[in-house]
Design a protein around this motif. Structure first.
Motif, PDB file in Angstrom:
ATOM      1  N   ILE A 207     -16.911 161.018 147.761  1.00 24.01           N
ATOM      2  CA  ILE A 207     -17.741 160.555 146.642  1.00 24.01           C
ATOM      3  C   ILE A 207     -19.224 160.755 146.944  1.00 24.01           C
ATOM      4  O   ILE A 207     -19.991 161.258 146.118  1.00 24.01           O
ATOM      5  CB  ILE A 207     -17.460 159.069 146.358  1.00 24.01           C
ATOM      6  CG1 ILE A 207     -16.051 158.893 145.845  1.00 24.01           C
ATOM      7  CG2 ILE A 207     -18.459 158.509 145.354  1.00 24.01           C
ATOM      8  CD1 ILE A 207     -15.792 159.543 144.525  1.00 24.01           C
ATOM      9  N   ILE A 210     -20.400 164.371 146.707  1.00 25.85           N
ATOM     10  CA  ILE A 210     -20.589 164.825 145.328  1.00 25.85           C
ATOM     11  C   ILE A 210     -21.870 164.239 144.743  1.00 25.85           C
ATOM     12  O   ILE A 210     -22.688 164.942 144.151  1.00 25.85           O
ATOM     13  CB  ILE A 210     -19.375 164.439 144.461  1.00 25.85           C
ATOM     14  CG1 ILE A 210     -18.123 165.144 144.965  1.00 25.85           C
ATOM     15  CG2 ILE A 210     -19.616 164.784 142.993  1.00 25.85           C
ATOM     16  CD1 ILE A 210     -16.844 164.666 144.334  1.00 25.85           C
ATOM     17  N   VAL A 266     -13.305 167.864 144.607  1.00 25.58           N
ATOM     18  CA  VAL A 266     -12.493 167.002 143.740  1.00 25.58           C
ATOM     19  C   VAL A 266     -11.057 167.508 143.663  1.00 25.58           C
ATOM     20  O   VAL A 266     -10.106 166.740 143.782  1.00 25.58           O
ATOM     21  CB  VAL A 266     -13.098 166.941 142.319  1.00 25.58           C
ATOM     22  CG1 VAL A 266     -12.107 166.321 141.344  1.00 25.58           C
ATOM     23  CG2 VAL A 266     -14.376 166.136 142.326  1.00 25.58           C
ATOM     24  N   GLN A 270      -8.030 165.514 146.013  1.00 19.26           N
ATOM     25  CA  GLN A 270      -7.916 164.659 144.841  1.00 19.26           C
ATOM     26  C   GLN A 270      -7.574 163.215 145.187  1.00 19.26           C
ATOM     27  O   GLN A 270      -8.136 162.282 144.643  1.00 19.26           O
ATOM     28  CB  GLN A 270      -6.858 165.244 143.918  1.00 19.26           C
ATOM     29  CG  GLN A 270      -7.128 164.908 142.484  1.00 19.26           C
ATOM     30  CD  GLN A 270      -6.057 165.445 141.567  1.00 19.26           C
ATOM     31  OE1 GLN A 270      -5.461 164.706 140.839  1.00 19.26           O
ATOM     32  NE2 GLN A 270      -5.797 166.736 141.610  1.00 19.26           N
ATOM     33  N   PHE A 273     -10.524 161.539 146.612  1.00 17.58           N
ATOM     34  CA  PHE A 273     -11.525 161.424 145.558  1.00 17.58           C
ATOM     35  C   PHE A 273     -11.215 160.242 144.643  1.00 17.58           C
ATOM     36  O   PHE A 273     -12.071 159.401 144.378  1.00 17.58           O
ATOM     37  CB  PHE A 273     -11.578 162.724 144.753  1.00 17.58           C
ATOM     38  CG  PHE A 273     -12.270 162.604 143.433  1.00 17.58           C
ATOM     39  CD1 PHE A 273     -13.639 162.402 143.376  1.00 17.58           C
ATOM     40  CD2 PHE A 273     -11.556 162.666 142.247  1.00 17.58           C
ATOM     41  CE1 PHE A 273     -14.289 162.274 142.152  1.00 17.58           C
ATOM     42  CE2 PHE A 273     -12.199 162.536 141.028  1.00 17.58           C
ATOM     43  CZ  PHE A 273     -13.562 162.341 140.979  1.00 17.58           C
ATOM     44  N   VAL A 274      -9.981 160.172 144.173  1.00 15.53           N
ATOM     45  CA  VAL A 274      -9.608 159.089 143.248  1.00 15.53           C
ATOM     46  C   VAL A 274      -9.784 157.740 143.937  1.00 15.53           C
ATOM     47  O   VAL A 274     -10.336 156.800 143.378  1.00 15.53           O
ATOM     48  CB  VAL A 274      -8.164 159.278 142.755  1.00 15.53           C
ATOM     49  CG1 VAL A 274      -7.714 158.068 141.957  1.00 15.53           C
ATOM     50  CG2 VAL A 274      -8.065 160.530 141.898  1.00 15.53           C
ATOM     51  N   LEU A 277     -13.440 156.938 144.270  1.00 16.82           N
ATOM     52  CA  LEU A 277     -14.024 156.634 142.967  1.00 16.82           C
ATOM     53  C   LEU A 277     -13.678 155.216 142.538  1.00 16.82           C
ATOM     54  O   LEU A 277     -14.528 154.444 142.092  1.00 16.82           O
ATOM     55  CB  LEU A 277     -13.489 157.630 141.939  1.00 16.82           C
ATOM     56  CG  LEU A 277     -14.278 157.768 140.665  1.00 16.82           C
ATOM     57  CD1 LEU A 277     -15.655 158.298 140.978  1.00 16.82           C
ATOM     58  CD2 LEU A 277     -13.562 158.712 139.713  1.00 16.82           C
ATOM     59  N   VAL A 278     -12.402 154.863 142.693  1.00 17.59           N
ATOM     60  CA  VAL A 278     -11.968 153.539 142.259  1.00 17.59           C
ATOM     61  C   VAL A 278     -12.609 152.462 143.134  1.00 17.59           C
ATOM     62  O   VAL A 278     -12.999 151.396 142.658  1.00 17.59           O
ATOM     63  CB  VAL A 278     -10.428 153.452 142.284  1.00 17.59           C
ATOM     64  CG1 VAL A 278      -9.971 152.033 142.020  1.00 17.59           C
ATOM     65  CG2 VAL A 278      -9.841 154.400 141.243  1.00 17.59           C
ATOM     66  N   GLU A 281     -16.527 152.570 142.416  1.00 15.78           N
ATOM     67  CA  GLU A 281     -16.843 152.448 140.989  1.00 15.78           C
ATOM     68  C   GLU A 281     -18.118 153.197 140.639  1.00 15.78           C
ATOM     69  O   GLU A 281     -18.936 152.743 139.857  1.00 15.78           O
ATOM     70  CB  GLU A 281     -16.958 150.975 140.600  1.00 15.78           C
ATOM     71  CG  GLU A 281     -15.628 150.266 140.753  1.00 15.78           C
ATOM     72  CD  GLU A 281     -15.694 148.794 140.449  1.00 15.78           C
ATOM     73  OE1 GLU A 281     -16.809 148.270 140.384  1.00 15.78           O
ATOM     74  OE2 GLU A 281     -14.637 148.186 140.286  1.00 15.78           O
ATOM     75  N   LYS A 282     -18.297 154.364 141.258  1.00 16.41           N
ATOM     76  CA  LYS A 282     -19.502 155.161 140.971  1.00 16.41           C
ATOM     77  C   LYS A 282     -19.195 156.094 139.817  1.00 16.41           C
ATOM     78  O   LYS A 282     -18.255 156.842 139.867  1.00 16.41           O
ATOM     79  CB  LYS A 282     -19.923 155.982 142.186  1.00 16.41           C
ATOM     80  CG  LYS A 282     -20.693 155.170 143.167  1.00 16.41           C
ATOM     81  CD  LYS A 282     -22.161 155.121 142.790  1.00 16.41           C
ATOM     82  CE  LYS A 282     -22.892 154.163 143.728  1.00 16.41           C
ATOM     83  NZ  LYS A 282     -24.226 153.893 143.393  1.00 16.41           N
TER      84      LYS A 282
END
Lengths: 282, 293
Positions: A207, A210, A266, A270, A273-274, A277-278, A281-282
């Motif tokens: 994250i 990116i 990504v 994956q 990444f997921v 992200l979770v 929370e960006k």
């Protein structure tokens, strides 16, 4: 399981493919445009099929840049972006994991005030304090440097909170066990806690990489030298206000090159990444 | 919650927090403090002297119709971006949540735009919808639309909203899908046994159960529209035509850099800080509720 009738399933497939088409179309156009002749595009006669200038355009983009006087090879911009993104990601993870370790595994005076001082930074993105930050970086003679590009963006609490949360779930028995083995605080951190945090670190890294690669406003302000430009800043400068001079195939090739690393991350990572992200929370 | 098993050391913990503390103090608190101080100062045109003017910068701002317009515009953009992106993403997520063949592939093909940077999003969309050379503009003109977002403020605003919403689809899709998958399938089965048709099942079962996700995403999308649209706006319209796409963040940037009005820019920064703190506060309250939900 609720049964879905065949018809509804077809509708779902169709809607999803329409969604994918909408999402992919702008990128398809960019890839196509990056293989065509500028004169054709400037006339508004761009074909929707690939042209024959692929190698020529990408060679010029990566190694030469636009024909303008302030040309800068995009390859160099990508290098700047890469260094900045890596510094932000690694720097943030490194300083956050040790401070979270101190806050969770030690009791010391001012522990909670320090935690709150770090925690509050979560709330304010760099955009709202942009000029004062610029002034400090200028006073520290860090304009046009990798340190100036990355340090102000490292100042945030997301990663610290995440590691703190994770450390709280690590069973106390692990610490007791390594203490019986005679391990001190640094040994425990290095031999036990770090290996356990590997997945969290990787997810966070994905994250942060990116986010770092995609930074725009900050690099725009603090880089004045062309050879320190990141790719996001460079692409904006290629679009001249007098449209006739914009070399669209090169702009589009730069857009494709700017998307490539983060999109690859990504797709290839994956799961991480997921997860990242979770969690952030960006 | 605190750990029971801890280490004893007097200096080590300070050494461990020192790097982060130093960076946060130098690059966060000091600039934020400077912004607050600067917002109470007025600098003369040559930057030679500054005077303390209390709230004059703030009062000037709220008397300035262009600032008021920027506030209204920013909220309108945020709302339009959030609603359009959320509803489209929800539709896709509901479809992808069905037991379909290739659902993993669908997910992959829908989430990657998250990684596209805002300025690149701007470049992609202005190229497609450029008044003279855009591939889509041809069709718009064919339909009889007098399409020129570089001259028409409303069209420019529409273009920004479209591009910004496009970028946010993947993020919203991912969180909606996670939210949908967290709903126990037995709830749907019960509704189906009760004879509820799929549309009714969606509005009476799925939608209410998804409301925490929706609220969370609404806040995230608004914050996104506040800040991350800067790159999109700067590459597509640079705030123009006129000031029709100047948002609050864009105004901080352009007033400080181009106008050189640092006092006003600082006051705007402070107002933005307050807005973000309020938004984050709302989000935290909600996150706390999510835990006990």
């Amino acid at each position: 399981m609720v049964e879905e009738e065949g018809f509804r399933r077809y509708v779902a497939h169709i809607i999803l493919w329409i969604g994918i088409a909408i999402v992919a179309f702008p990128v398809y156009i960019a890839i196509i445009a990056s293989t065509q002749d500028n004169a054709l595009i400037a006339n508004g006669q761009m074909s929707l099929l690939p042209g024959g200038h692929f190698f020529e355009v990408y060679y010029q983009t990566i190694f030469v840049g636009t024909s303008g006087s302030t040309r800068e090879p995009v390859g160099n911009m990508m290098l700047n972006s890469l260094v900045m993104a890596l510094l932000i990601a690694v720097g943030k993870i490194a300083i956050s994991i040790i401070s979270a370790y101190a806050i969770v595994y030690f009791r010391f005076p001012f522990r909670m005030p320090i935690f709150w001082i770090i925690f509050i930074t979560l709330m304010l993105p760099v955009e709202v304090r942009i000029y004062p930050t610029y002034k400090i970086v200028a006073d520290l003679h860090m304009l046009d440097s990798y340190a100036g590009l990355s340090l102000p963006l490292i100042a945030s609490a997301t990663a610290t909170l995440l590691f703190r949360q994770f450390f709280m779930t690590v069973p106390d028995e692990l610490l007791e066990a390594s203490r019986i083995d005679g391990a001190g605080p640094l040994r425990f951190f290095w031999d036990t806690l770090l290996p356990l945090s590997r997945t969290n670190m990787a997810a966070l890294f994905v994250i942060l990489f990116i986010l770092g690669w995609n930074q725009y406003l900050w690099p725009l302000l603090i880089t004045t030298r062309d050879d320190m430009q990141t790719i996001q800043v460079g692409i904006r400068k290629m679009i001249t206000t007098t449209d006739a001079l914009t070399e669209w195939p090169i702009v589009m090739a730069t857009a494709v090159l700017a998307m490539l690393p983060p999109v690859f991350v990504v797709v290839a990572m994956q799961k991480l990444f997921v997860r990242g992200l979770v969690e952030t929370e960006k | 919650m605190q750990k029971q098993a801890i280490f004893q050391s007097r200096l080590l913990p300070y050494a461990l927090v020192a790097p982060q503390l130093a960076i946060v103090l130098i690059f966060f608190y000091w600039p934020a403090l400077q912004a607050v101080i600067q917002s109470f100062l007025l600098q003369d045109a040559f930057g030679l002297s500054t005077t303390f003017v209390w709230f004059e910068n703030y009062i000037d701002l709220f008397r300035d119709p262009s600032y008021f317009e920027a506030i209204v515009r920013t909220f309108f953009f945020s709302f339009a971006i959030a609603v359009s992106s959320l509803s489209f993403a929800l539709l896709l997520a509901v479809m992808a949540d069905k037991p379909l063949r290739g659902s993993m592939l669908y997910r992959t093909l829908l989430i990657w735009p998250y990684a596209v940077a805002p300025p690149v999003v701007g470049v992609l969309w202005i190229f497609m919808l450029h008044p003279s050379l855009g591939v889509l503009s041809r069709y718009l003109r064919g339909l009889g639309v007098d399409w020129n977002p570089l001259l028409d403020g409303d069209q420019a605003a529409a273009l920004i909203i479209l591009a910004a919403a496009w970028k946010q689809i993947s993020y919203n899709f991912l969180f909606f899908l996670a939210g949908l998958q967290a709903i126990p399938k037995s709830v749907f089965e019960a509704a189906a046994i009760d004879g509820a048709r799929p549309m009714r099942r969606f509005w009476t079962v799925t939608f209410p159960l998804l409301s925490p996700t929706i609220f969370f995403l609404l806040v995230v999308n608004i914050v996104y529209a506040f800040f991350d649209t800067f790159g999109i706006i700067d590459t597509m319209t640079r705030g123009g035509p006129g000031t029709s796409t100047v948002t609050l963040v864009y105004k901080v940037y352009s007033d400080g850099l181009l106008g050189g009005n640092l006092g006003s820019s600082a006051a705007q920064s402070v107002i933005l800080m307050v807005m973000v703190i309020v938004l984050t506060g709302i989000q935290f309250r909600f996150v706390e509720r999510k835990v006990t939900y």
